[in-house]
Design an enzyme around this catalytic site. Structure first.
Site, PDB file in Angstrom:
ATOM      1  N   GLY A 102       6.363  -2.121  -1.527  1.00  0.00           N
ATOM      2  CA  GLY A 102       6.334  -1.283  -2.719  1.00  0.00           C
ATOM      3  C   GLY A 102       6.999   0.069  -2.496  1.00  0.00           C
ATOM      4  O   GLY A 102       7.722   0.565  -3.368  1.00  0.00           O
ATOM      5  N   ASN A 182      -3.066   2.911  -9.502  1.00  0.00           N
ATOM      6  CA  ASN A 182      -3.779   2.369  -8.340  1.00  0.00           C
ATOM      7  C   ASN A 182      -5.166   2.965  -8.141  1.00  0.00           C
ATOM      8  O   ASN A 182      -5.998   2.388  -7.474  1.00  0.00           O
ATOM      9  CB  ASN A 182      -2.945   2.551  -7.068  1.00  0.00           C
ATOM     10  N   GLN A 216       0.434  -2.496  -8.705  1.00  0.00           N
ATOM     11  CA  GLN A 216      -0.988  -2.793  -8.922  1.00  0.00           C
ATOM     12  C   GLN A 216      -1.211  -3.770 -10.071  1.00  0.00           C
ATOM     13  O   GLN A 216      -2.310  -4.290 -10.242  1.00  0.00           O
ATOM     14  CB  GLN A 216      -1.767  -1.504  -9.207  1.00  0.00           C
ATOM     15  N   SER A 236       4.883  -5.444  -4.575  1.00  0.00           N
ATOM     16  CA  SER A 236       4.588  -5.493  -3.148  1.00  0.00           C
ATOM     17  C   SER A 236       3.664  -6.681  -2.897  1.00  0.00           C
ATOM     18  O   SER A 236       2.593  -6.788  -3.500  1.00  0.00           O
ATOM     19  CB  SER A 236       3.886  -4.187  -2.758  1.00  0.00           C
ATOM     20  N   ALA A 237       4.075  -7.581  -1.973  1.00  0.00           N
ATOM     21  CA  ALA A 237       3.378  -8.868  -1.812  1.00  0.00           C
ATOM     22  C   ALA A 237       1.917  -8.736  -1.378  1.00  0.00           C
ATOM     23  O   ALA A 237       1.078  -9.540  -1.784  1.00  0.00           O
ATOM     24  CB  ALA A 237       4.142  -9.721  -0.800  1.00  0.00           C
ATOM     25  N   HIS A 238       1.607  -7.714  -0.554  1.00  0.00           N
ATOM     26  CA  HIS A 238       0.243  -7.682  -0.005  1.00  0.00           C
ATOM     27  C   HIS A 238      -0.824  -7.312  -1.031  1.00  0.00           C
ATOM     28  O   HIS A 238      -2.013  -7.365  -0.741  1.00  0.00           O
ATOM     29  CB  HIS A 238       0.168  -6.782   1.237  1.00  0.00           C
ATOM     30  N   THR A 274      18.765  -8.130   7.659  1.00  0.00           N
ATOM     31  CA  THR A 274      18.384  -9.544   7.663  1.00  0.00           C
ATOM     32  C   THR A 274      17.083  -9.731   6.890  1.00  0.00           C
ATOM     33  O   THR A 274      16.118  -8.997   7.109  1.00  0.00           O
ATOM     34  CB  THR A 274      18.224 -10.043   9.115  1.00  0.00           C
ATOM     35  N   CYS A 362      -4.027   6.188   0.976  1.00  0.00           N
ATOM     36  CA  CYS A 362      -3.454   7.299   1.722  1.00  0.00           C
ATOM     37  C   CYS A 362      -4.279   8.561   1.533  1.00  0.00           C
ATOM     38  O   CYS A 362      -4.550   9.272   2.477  1.00  0.00           O
ATOM     39  CB  CYS A 362      -2.028   7.594   1.276  1.00  0.00           C
TER      40      CYS A 362
END
Ligand code: PLP
Length: 424
Positions: A102, A182, A216, A236-238, A274, A362
Site C-alpha cells: 500500500g 483505517n 482498508q 495492499s494484499a496483507h 523483478t 504506526c
C-alpha cells in the site's frame, strides 16, 4: 463461509497431497492463542492463498522476464493473477501494476502523477485524514515546490464534496481521497468526488488525476473502478488475507504517470524490479476470495461490531464512539474512554490475550494522538484515549463477550487507580 470451499475446489487446491491445510494449517489454529481484533493492521494469510503461492518459491521459481520455459511459467502465473484482479476491479489487465504494498502504491500514485503533470500545474489536493503513505508523499511534493491543500473533515471524518470543488484551481493536477479510513472506518464519497474532479478537469482543459487509497476497503466494499470513476487505486494484499509486502496500483489507461521505480522494463515500464511472483499470485487469490466472501464478511462483522458498541455503551460511562455509524466499515470500532490512556488499556488487553490497537499501527508504536482524530476535532486528551478494535472472519460472539468483559474490568480498575492518585 460456504462459498470458500467451492472456490478452493475451482483452484484445484482441495485434496491435493501437498495441501498445506491437510497438514494442519488452518486460520483458527493460528489464531487460537490470541483473540485477534486488529484486522485493520494486518490479517493472517488464508491457507488457500498460501497453498496457491507455495509452488512459486521452489518448483516454479523462474524469473518471469526469462525467455525459457521455467521463466515463462512465472510469466503465465503473473498473467493469470492480473486477470483475476482485473475481474474484481472491473478493469483491463494492462491497468494493474504490481507493487510492494500500500505504501508504495500511494507514494507512486501521488509522485508519479504529480511529476507527470507538473507542466500543467503544481497543486495537489488530499485530505487531512489520509494514511501517512499519502500524507508523507504530499509533504515530499511540498519539499519539491508543489502546493498541497489538505481538505478538512467534519467530526465524523467526512470530507464535504463542495470543499473539493472549491479547492480545485487551474493549477490542480492530482486529487487523492481515501475510500475508507483505517482508524475510524469512515467511507468517503469517492465516486461523487471523482465526478466533480472530472468535470472541473474538462473545464480547466488539462487532466486532473483522481486517486483513491482503497487499502482498508478491500474485503468490505465494491472495488469496481468504473463505478468509482477513479484513475488510480491502491491496494495492499496483507489487509485481505494475502501476504505482506505486495500490493497493486490500478492506473487507468491513458493516465499521465511518471514511474518512480526505474530500472528494468517490468510492468510495462511503470514499475521496475523483478516481480514478486508468489506474492502476486497470493494477492490475486486473496482478492478474488475476499470478493466472493464480501457480503458474508460484512454481515458477520457488522453483527459483532454492533454487539461491542451496544455492550460498551450499556456498561461504561464516559464513552464516545469516534466516527459515524452509517458509511463506516462494518468491522471497525473506535471509541474514546474518558480518563483512560490507550497504553495501559492496550497492555491490559494484551495480557488478557487480546490484540487491539489505538489509532493506526504506526501511531500506536509512537503513541501520539492520532492525526485522524485530531482532524475530526477531538481534543488531544480524548484522541489519546482511543481504542480501535477491527474485526474479521474468525471472530466469534464468545470472543466479543470476553473482550467486552475485559475492557469493562480494565477501565473500572484504571479509573479506581486514577482516582486514588488524585486523592493522594
Ligand atoms: N493506506 C492505508 C489506508 C492503510 O491502512 C495502510 C496500512 O495500514 C497503508 C496505506 C499502507 O499499506 P502497507 O502496509 O501495505 O504499506
Amino acid at each position: 463461509f460456504k462459498q470458500k470451499t467451492a472456490y478452493e475446489i475451482s483452484l484445484g487446491l482441495v485434496g491435493s497431497e501437498m495441501c498445506i491445510r491437510d497438514r494442519g494449517y488452518t486460520m483458527s489454529d493460528i489464531l487460537q492463542h490470541t483473540i485477534y481484533m486488529d484486522y485493520a493492521a494486518t490479517t493472517p494469510v488464508d491457507p488457500v492463498v498460501l497453498e496457491a503461492m507455495s509452488n512459486f518459491f521452489v518448483a516454479d521459481y523462474g524469473n518471469p522476464s526469462s525467455m525459457y520455459s521455467l521463466g515463462q511459467e512465472g510469466r503465465k502465473a503473473l498473467d493469470e493473477a492480473r486477470e483475476r484482479i482485473a475481474k474484481v476491479l472491473n478493469s483491463r489487465t494492462g491497468e494493474i501494476v504490481f507493487t510492494s504494498g500500500g505504501t508504495e502504491s500511494d507514494n507512486s500514485a501521488l509522485l508519479g502523477s504529480a511529476l507527470a503533470l507538473r507542466e500543467h500545474g503544481q497543486h495537489i489536493i488530499t485530505s487531512s485524514v489520509e494514511h501517512h503513505a499519502v500524507l508523507h508523499a504530499a509533504s515530499l511534493l511540498e519539499e519539491l515546490g508543489f502546493e498541497v491543500t489538505y481538505l478538512p473533515v467534519d467530526n465524523n471524518g467526512f470530507i464535504n464534496v463542495n470543499t473539493v470543488a472549491e479547492s480545485i484551481t487551474n493549477n490542480t493536477t492530482v486529487v487523492s481521497v481515501m475510500l475508507a479510513n483505517n482508524e475510524v472506518g469512515t467511507i468517503q464519497p469517492v465516486a461523487e468526488i471523482a465526478e466533480i474532479v472530472k468535470s472541473k478537469a474538462q473545464r480547466i482543459g488539462h487532466p486532473i488525476v483522481m486517486h483513491t487509497d482503497a487499502v482498508q476497503a478491500a474485503g468490505f466494499l465494491d472495488l469496481n473502478v468504473q463505478q468509482l470513476g477513479v484513475d488510480m487505486l491502491s491496494l495492499s494484499a496483507h489487509k485481505f488475507h494475502g501476504p505482506k509486502g505486495v500490493g497493486l496500483l490500478f492506473i487507468k489507461r491513458g493516465t499521465p504517470f511518471r514511474p518512480i521505480h526505474v530500472g528494468g522494463s517490468q510492468e510495462r515500464d511503470r514499475r521496475a524490479g523483478t516481480e514478486n511472483v508468489a506474492g502476486i499470485v497470493g494477492m490475486s487469490v486473496a482478492l478474488e476470495l475476499s470478493n466472493i466472501q464480501r457480503n458474508e464478511l460484512t454481515s458477520h462483522t457488522l453483527a459483532l461490531r454492533n454487539k461491542i458498541i451496544t455492550s460498551l455503551f450499556e456498561r461504561l460511562d464516559g464513552i464516545k464512539l469516534n466516527g459515524p455509524l452509517d458509511f463506516r466499515l462494518p468491522n471497525n470500532v473506535n471509541v474514546s474512554i474518558e480518563g483512560i490512556e490507550a497504553e495501559p488499556l492496550l497492555l491490559g488487553l494484551d495480557l488478557a490475550g487480546i490484540a487491539a490497537s489505538s489509532g493506526s499501527a504506526c501511531t500506536a508504536a509512537s503513541l501520539e494522538p492520532s492525526h485522524v482524530l485530531l482532524a475530526m476535532g477531538l481534543p488531544e486528551s480524548v484522541a489519546s484515549s482511543s481504542l480501535r478494535l477491527s474485526l474479521g472472519q474468525e471472530n466469534t460472539t464468545e470472543e466479543i463477550d470476553y473482550t467486552v468483559n475485559v475492557i469493562v474490568e480494565l477501565v473500572n480498575r484504571l479509573r479506581l487507580i486514577n482516582n486514588a492518585r488524585k486523592v493522594r
